[in-house]
Scaffold this active site. Structure first.
Site, mmCIF file in Angstrom:
data_model
loop_
_atom_site.group_PDB
_atom_site.id
_atom_site.type_symbol
_atom_site.label_atom_id
_atom_site.label_comp_id
_atom_site.label_asym_id
_atom_site.label_seq_id
_atom_site.Cartn_x
_atom_site.Cartn_y
_atom_site.Cartn_z
ATOM 1 N N GLU A 106 0.867 -1.245 -0.103
ATOM 2 C CA GLU A 106 -0.221 0.209 0.260
ATOM 3 C C GLU A 106 0.840 1.260 -0.089
ATOM 4 O O GLU A 106 0.810 2.240 0.861
ATOM 5 C CB GLU A 106 -1.093 0.019 1.371
ATOM 6 C CG GLU A 106 -1.975 -0.969 1.328
ATOM 7 C CD GLU A 106 -2.865 -1.082 2.455
ATOM 8 O OE1 GLU A 106 -3.962 -1.109 1.938
ATOM 9 O OE2 GLU A 106 -2.318 -1.014 3.521
HETATM 10 C C1 TNX Z 1 -4.716 -4.220 4.314
HETATM 11 S S1 TNX Z 1 -2.779 -6.386 4.143
HETATM 12 C C2 TNX Z 1 -3.517 -3.750 4.925
HETATM 13 C C3 TNX Z 1 -3.167 -3.578 6.251
HETATM 14 C C4 TNX Z 1 -4.775 -3.199 6.732
HETATM 15 C C5 TNX Z 1 -5.710 -4.345 6.896
HETATM 16 C C6 TNX Z 1 -6.875 -4.370 7.337
HETATM 17 C C7 TNX Z 1 -1.934 -5.289 3.962
HETATM 18 C C8 TNX Z 1 -0.776 -5.942 3.486
HETATM 19 N N1 TNX Z 1 -2.489 -4.114 4.505
HETATM 20 O O1 TNX Z 1 -2.516 -2.202 6.458
HETATM 21 O O2 TNX Z 1 -4.506 -3.280 8.400
HETATM 22 O O3 TNX Z 1 -6.073 -4.247 5.166
HETATM 23 O O4 TNX Z 1 -7.815 -5.369 7.081
#
Ligand code: TNX
Length: 509
Positions: A325
């Site tokens: 992300e």
């Molecule tokens: C996605 S999974 C994220 C996390 C969040 C989560 C909540 C991932 C690699 N990143 O930063 O906590 O979703 O479900």
């Protein structure tokens, strides 16, 4: 909906004489029940171990402690080698079968003897979990109970399907104490999980003391989602957690998320920001807004210092660098950053793991991509790197069970107990096949999870299903059979004091 209090001690009582070798979760590879009389654990029983190494004696002690709390028998380890006495439990790795591998075991139960053999001590540990699950549920009680303590007769020969059966705990969004983490590890061990991934840093908090950059923890660890106190582990506490997990044959995988999810670090050290200005601490739940300054050399000094200390504290071969992300960097900058970090991790003797986005960069075949959504894992496989399966819409334990769940998020839909169980790792990302997959990992992100009580509610009863997908063969695995076994684990979870969600998808016994 059934309330947990309906799973009363009476229901636990009912199960006392009415359980079978096929009640184990995860389902063993082969189970042969026998018509012989059950084994009865009685006062005066012993545990014998072979060979009498410290490690085997520790395994014997571990089992004795579990049995003694609830039986009150004061079962001891036999002080000398010799033929196992009648009525005893024998644990051995001498002359054993190498086809049992790292974690497999052979458990033979007759009226007079419980014999557990394995190729490696880890196999004994996994087999001991099966012994626990074959005894009546109240064996897990911490107060003395009345028996009888029967174990049904027969033979189990068991080997896991996947070598990677992980659970992730996010201690960054909400901080969890060392005691909480110990309990989390104990519960995952009961279902034969073997990798514990600790998400140690995120926008909302930095949770491990790094001596060369102390403000990361002392300042960056000062808050959490919702603005609470947060906290961090000293290096001694982290080392304790690693050791605690190691004694249950669980490898700790520490994650420091980068180049995104770094607000806590950037708030602690202004020089980590491109504009040289430290942002405020953050206690919301947005993602994707922060990124390290990938053009500054100090960023790589920082990464190297952190990875160096982390590698020294971590006996396991892996360092997880996040990589998910990142919306504020160009694709080229992102890849350049990941490639430099990969070299840093390797220079400290470790393998890099990252969320599958890292596969956009050039990966070494020793690096590992953790799939959670999208198809980046295909790029990893094309580079001969292995994959861990954590599809968010199946394996994220912070996702609500259904619209009545008071905790959790819904961005990946709902994940009921059946949804969590009924899927197959080889059909998730096309082109990612059995041989590419190390295994599975279930994740508990903690934006909405504040306490262990909350954590247990979201983890159970989904985790036993994940354990089964990771351990058991595909053949013979059906929801109907699993639901029957899980329905009988309610009493076990209750005896363990677990605050599980009593899903109406399961006819709890
Ligand atoms: C996605 S999974 C994220 C996390 C969040 C989560 C909540 C991932 C690699 N990143 O930063 O906590 O979703 O479900």
């Amino acid at each position: 909906m059934i309330s947990p209090s309906l799973l009363t001690e009476t229901l636990i009582e009912k199960q006392k004489l009415n359980y079978s070798l096929r009640d184990i979760i995860p389902l063993p590879k082969s189970v042969l029940s026998s018509d012989e009389k059950a084994f009865t654990l009685k006062a005066g029983a012993h545990i014998s171990v072979e060979p009498r190494t410290t490690e085997m004696l520790n395994l014997g002690e571990y089992l004795a402690n579990k049995l003694n709390a609830s039986t009150g028998y004061g079962i001891q380890i036999l002080p000398e080698t010799g033929a196992p006495a009648k009525g005893s439990i024998h644990l051995t790795i001498s002359d054993s079968d190498p086809t049992l591998g790292e974690e497999g075991y052979l458990l033979t139960i007759s009226e007079n003897l419980v014999s557990l053999s394995a190729n490696k001590p880890a196999g004994i540990f996994r087999g001991v979990q099966s012994i626990r699950q074959l005894l009546p549920p109240l064996i897990e009680s911490t107060a003395v109970q009345t028996g009888p303590w029967l174990i049904p007769a027969g033979t189990i020969r068991d080997i896991p399907r996947f070598s990677w059966r992980g659970v992730m705990l996010d201690v960054a969004r909400h901080f969890f104490s060392v005691k909480d983490v110990e309990r989390f590890v104990d519960l995952m061990a009961y279902y034969k999980m073997n990798r514990f991934h600790l998400h140690l840093s995120d926008d909302q908090g930095w949770r491990l003391m790094i001596n060369s950059w102390p403000k990361l923890a002392t300042y960056g660890g000062n808050t959490q989602v919702g603005g609470g106190r947060g906290g961090y582990y000293s290096q001694e506490e982290y080392a304790h957690i690693v050791k605690y997990a190691q004694r249950q044959y669980i490898t700790v995988i520490p994650e420091i998320d980068m180049p995104g999810h770094t607000n806590a670090a950037q708030a602690s050290y202004a020089e980590l920001n491109c504009n040289g200005v430290a942002p405020s601490l953050y206690s919301g739940i947005d993602v994707g807004f922060s990124a390290l300054c990938v053009d500054k050399e100090i960023t790589y000094t920082f990464v190297n210092d952190v990875v160096k200390e982390l590698a020294a504290l971590t006996p396991g071969p892996y360092i997880h660098v996040g990589g998910d992300e990142v919306s504020t960097l160009s694709a080229a900058d992102y890849s350049r950053f990941i490639e430099r970090v990969q070299a840093i991790v390797q220079s400290h003797g470790k393998q890099m793991i990252g969320w599958a986005e890292i596969a956009q960069a050039h990966l070494s075949s020793s690096s590992i991509a953790q799939h959670w959504k999208d198809n980046f894992a295909q790029l990893a496989v094309q580079q001969n790197a292995k994959v861990i399966m954590s599809p968010a819409n199946k394996l994220y334990m912070d996702i609500k069970y259904n619209d009545s769940t008071h905790l959790g998020l819904i961005w990946a839909g709902y994940i009921g107990v059946k949804d969590a169980y009924e899927w197959e790792p080889t059909t998730i990302v096309s082109g990612v096949r059995e041989d590419d997959i190390l295994g599975i990992e279930a994740a508990l992100w903690s934006e909405t999870i504040q306490t262990m009580t909350d954590a247990e509610y979201m983890v159970f009863p989904r985790l036993p299903g994940y354990a089964e997908i990771g351990w058991s063969q595909v053949k013979g695995r059906t929801w109907e059979d699993y639901e029957r076994r899980l329905s009988r684990h309610g009493a076990r979870l209750k005896a363990l004091g677990v605050n599980f969600y009593p899903s109406s998808e399961v006819a709890w016994k």
